[in-house]
Scaffold this active site. Structure first.
Site, PDB file in Angstrom:
ATOM      1  N   ALA A   2       0.778  -1.285   0.029  1.00  0.00           N
ATOM      2  CA  ALA A   2      -0.045   0.034   0.162  1.00  0.00           C
ATOM      3  C   ALA A   2       1.017   1.111  -0.017  1.00  0.00           C
ATOM      4  O   ALA A   2       0.605   2.256  -0.780  1.00  0.00           O
ATOM      5  CB  ALA A   2      -0.850  -0.197   1.107  1.00  0.00           C
ATOM      6  N   HIS A  48       8.440  -8.786   5.590  1.00  0.00           N
ATOM      7  CA  HIS A  48       8.109  -7.378   6.168  1.00  0.00           C
ATOM      8  C   HIS A  48       8.774  -6.893   7.062  1.00  0.00           C
ATOM      9  O   HIS A  48       8.755  -7.085   8.413  1.00  0.00           O
ATOM     10  CB  HIS A  48       6.651  -7.557   6.788  1.00  0.00           C
ATOM     11  CG  HIS A  48       6.030  -6.376   7.245  1.00  0.00           C
ATOM     12  ND1 HIS A  48       5.936  -5.083   6.808  1.00  0.00           N
ATOM     13  CD2 HIS A  48       5.806  -6.160   8.803  1.00  0.00           C
ATOM     14  CE1 HIS A  48       5.602  -4.451   7.632  1.00  0.00           C
ATOM     15  NE2 HIS A  48       5.321  -4.687   8.930  1.00  0.00           N
TER      16      HIS A  48
HETATM   17  N1  LIG Z   1       2.328  -6.433  10.559  1.00  0.00           N
HETATM   18  C1  LIG Z   1       1.996  -5.055  10.292  1.00  0.00           C
HETATM   19  O1  LIG Z   1       2.022  -4.407   9.343  1.00  0.00           O
HETATM   20  C2  LIG Z   1       2.074  -4.378  11.652  1.00  0.00           C
HETATM   21  C3  LIG Z   1       2.494  -4.909  12.776  1.00  0.00           C
HETATM   22  N2  LIG Z   1       2.393  -4.197  13.898  1.00  0.00           N
HETATM   23  C4  LIG Z   1       2.565  -5.065  15.102  1.00  0.00           C
HETATM   24  O2  LIG Z   1       1.534  -5.410  15.893  1.00  0.00           O
HETATM   25  C5  LIG Z   1       1.682  -5.730  17.269  1.00  0.00           C
HETATM   26  C6  LIG Z   1       0.767  -4.848  18.189  1.00  0.00           C
HETATM   27  O3  LIG Z   1       0.993  -3.545  17.996  1.00  0.00           O
HETATM   28  P1  LIG Z   1       0.500  -2.321  18.755  1.00  0.00           P
HETATM   29  O4  LIG Z   1      -1.150  -2.692  18.842  1.00  0.00           O
HETATM   30  O5  LIG Z   1       0.868  -1.163  18.511  1.00  0.00           O
HETATM   31  O6  LIG Z   1       0.899  -2.892  20.515  1.00  0.00           O
HETATM   32  P2  LIG Z   1       0.231  -2.374  21.884  1.00  0.00           P
HETATM   33  O7  LIG Z   1       1.230  -2.327  22.846  1.00  0.00           O
HETATM   34  O8  LIG Z   1      -0.542  -1.035  21.468  1.00  0.00           O
HETATM   35  O9  LIG Z   1      -0.826  -3.604  21.968  1.00  0.00           O
HETATM   36  C7  LIG Z   1      -0.736  -4.828  22.221  1.00  0.00           C
HETATM   37  C8  LIG Z   1      -1.609  -5.690  22.948  1.00  0.00           C
HETATM   38  O10 LIG Z   1      -1.270  -6.934  22.954  1.00  0.00           O
HETATM   39  C9  LIG Z   1      -1.921  -7.321  24.341  1.00  0.00           C
HETATM   40  N3  LIG Z   1      -1.190  -8.614  24.727  1.00  0.00           N
HETATM   41  C10 LIG Z   1       0.041  -8.660  24.989  1.00  0.00           C
HETATM   42  N4  LIG Z   1       0.087 -10.057  25.384  1.00  0.00           N
HETATM   43  C11 LIG Z   1      -1.143 -10.494  25.283  1.00  0.00           C
HETATM   44  C12 LIG Z   1      -1.340 -11.898  25.484  1.00  0.00           C
HETATM   45  N5  LIG Z   1      -0.595 -13.010  26.218  1.00  0.00           N
HETATM   46  N6  LIG Z   1      -2.819 -12.431  25.247  1.00  0.00           N
HETATM   47  C13 LIG Z   1      -3.447 -11.328  24.872  1.00  0.00           C
HETATM   48  N7  LIG Z   1      -3.176  -9.964  24.649  1.00  0.00           N
HETATM   49  C14 LIG Z   1      -1.798  -9.831  24.705  1.00  0.00           C
HETATM   50  C15 LIG Z   1      -1.532  -5.948  25.296  1.00  0.00           C
HETATM   51  O11 LIG Z   1      -2.508  -6.085  26.421  1.00  0.00           O
HETATM   52  C16 LIG Z   1      -2.042  -4.947  24.469  1.00  0.00           C
HETATM   53  O12 LIG Z   1      -3.281  -4.463  24.540  1.00  0.00           O
HETATM   54  C17 LIG Z   1       3.192  -5.219  17.272  1.00  0.00           C
HETATM   55  O13 LIG Z   1       3.860  -6.688  17.289  1.00  0.00           O
HETATM   56  C18 LIG Z   1       3.699  -4.412  16.342  1.00  0.00           C
HETATM   57  O14 LIG Z   1       4.884  -4.511  16.016  1.00  0.00           O
HETATM   58  C19 LIG Z   1       2.065  -3.062  14.177  1.00  0.00           C
HETATM   59  C20 LIG Z   1       2.286  -2.150  12.802  1.00  0.00           C
HETATM   60  C21 LIG Z   1       1.991  -2.793  11.618  1.00  0.00           C
HETATM   61  C1  LIG Z   2       5.258  -1.450  12.772  1.00  0.00           C
HETATM   62  C2  LIG Z   2       5.351  -1.972  11.167  1.00  0.00           C
HETATM   63  O1  LIG Z   2       5.413  -2.986  10.945  1.00  0.00           O
HETATM   64  C3  LIG Z   2       4.879  -1.106  10.168  1.00  0.00           C
HETATM   65  O2  LIG Z   2       4.524  -0.036  10.274  1.00  0.00           O
HETATM   66  O3  LIG Z   2       5.208  -1.424   8.980  1.00  0.00           O
END
Ligand SMILES: NC(=O)C1=CN([C@@H]2O[C@H](COP(=O)(O)OP(=O)(O)OC[C@H]3O[C@@H](n4cnc5c(N)ncnc54)[C@H](O)[C@@H]3O)[C@@H](O)[C@H]2O)C=CC1
Ligand SMILES: CC(=O)C(=O)O
Length: 315
Positions: A150, A175
């Site tokens: 995107a 990624h």
């Molecule tokens: N694939 C992609 O393109 C992207 C991936 N991400 C990834 O997504 C993930 C989440 O990012 P955010 O939402 O910003 O983090 P965040 O810290 O805001 O949220 C993570 C949530 O996971 C929960 N959590 C942690 N351990 C848990 C468990 N054992 N069981 C249930 N819930 C649990 C936490 O309580 C928290 O609410 C990260 O790994 C981040 O790097 C972020 C942006 C883009």
């Molecule tokens: C955090 C991440 O993986 C992204 O924004 O691409």
């Protein structure tokens, strides 16, 4: 149709909000280790429903995922400024070893969509854990490079002054830092990129190409430095994948899924263009990249494979 979201932080909550805005599914169940957070996010998002689409948004436990068609996994930690995605590996692998079996115990018919980083390795781990539940690998997918694709299309559309829906371009591979922008295969309105750009007197110079590559590859670092996390792009990407799966739309998306082989690297999970329908991955289309891009894809696959092995997964 029911959608589960496990991990209701920035990414999970924004995905739920994007689904409500877009009208994807009928019911969203939000699960988080932090139950208060899940309850608060579900309440806040449900207050947007009267302005958007008639979905029910609730907080729940793993057993409430029973009957879900799709479960999104966004649980775990995100990058801190300057941190790479691969540096999250050990911490998020530990989260997945408890979360994935709990999800599959109750939602064994669902497609699993992993967003947690490093997403390729987390998807590989989810697929390995799913083998104990006899879930076909076509139902375990990760958001992969949908967001990078995107970003690539958006930057190209700005440079060319054209609607991004008419820019066909893909980012493949990890990624992450080693991702591969498939420049040689870009088409715009059915024309090769170079032909279109010349016709519009907007030739892309090597420094512009390098700048777009840099902006796509480093987008997350820049956004995280400015606001701690990225979530609107990925939230929208997740809502789009949910729409494709729930409505069997047969879209071609650069999601990641376990592959038997990629450019000579065996048993690796990364993104290639796939045909996606109601049951997940229907077919994979390895792109016919040029020699330089193929070499870069092989290197990317090897980086992901090394990381998979670093957490003791040899299958
Ligand atoms: N694939 C992609 O393109 C992207 C991936 N991400 C990834 O997504 C993930 C989440 O990012 P955010 O939402 O910003 O983090 P965040 O810290 O805001 O949220 C993570 C949530 O996971 C929960 N959590 C942690 N351990 C848990 C468990 N054992 N069981 C249930 N819930 C649990 C936490 O309580 C928290 O609410 C990260 O790994 C981040 O790097 C972020 C942006 C883009
Ligand atoms: C955090 C991440 O993986 C992204 O924004 O691409």
């Amino acid at each position: 149709m029911k959608i589960g979201i496990v991990g209701c932080g920035f990414v999970g909550a924004t995905a739920a909000y994007a689904m409500v805005m877009r009208g994807v599914g009928r019911k969203i169940v939000m699960v988080d280790l932090n139950r208060d957070r899940a309850r608060a996010e579900a309440a806040d998002i449900s207050h947007a429903v009267p302005f958007a689409h008639a979905l029910e948004v609730t907080a729940g436990e793993y057993e409430d995922l029973n009957g879900a068609s799709l479960v999104v996994i966004a649980a775990g930690v995100g990058q801190k400024p300057g941190e790479s995605r691969l540096q999250l590996l050990e911490r998020n692998a530990a989260v997945f070893r408890s979360v994935i079996p709990a999800v599959l115990k109750h939602a064994g018919e669902a497609v699993l969509l992993v967003a947690t980083n490093p997403v390729d390795i987390m998807t590989h781990l989810a697929a390995a854990l799913a083998r104990d539940f006899r879930i076909p690998r076509s139902r375990i997918i990760g958001t992969g490079t949908t967001l990078d694709t995107a970003r690539f299309r958006s930057l190209l559309s700005n440079a060319l002054g054209i609607d991004p829906r008419h820019v066909h371009a893909h980012v493949v591979g990890e990624h992450g830092d080693s991702e591969v922008l498939g420049w040689s295969l870009v088409t715009v309105g059915g024309m090769p990129l170079e032909t279109f750009a010349k016709r519009r007197s907007l030739p892309l110079h090597p420094d512009q190409i390098a700048s777009i590559d840099h902006q796509v590859r480093h987008a997350a670092y820049k956004i995280i430095a400015g606001k701690q996390a990225t979530y609107y792009g990925i939230g929208s990407a997740i809502a789009n994948v949910a729409d494709v799966i729930l409505n069997d739309r047969r879209s071609i998306l650069t999601l990641c899924t376990p592959l038997v082989d990629c450019e000579g690297v065996g048993n690796v999970t990364l993104s290639l263009p796939h045909l996606i329908g109601g049951s997940g991955i229907l077919e994979t289309f390895p792109p016919t990249l040029d020699e330089r891009e193929r070499r870069a894809l092989r290197e990317s696959a090897q980086i992901v494979r090394n990381s998979i092995e670093s957490i003791g997964m040899h299958g």
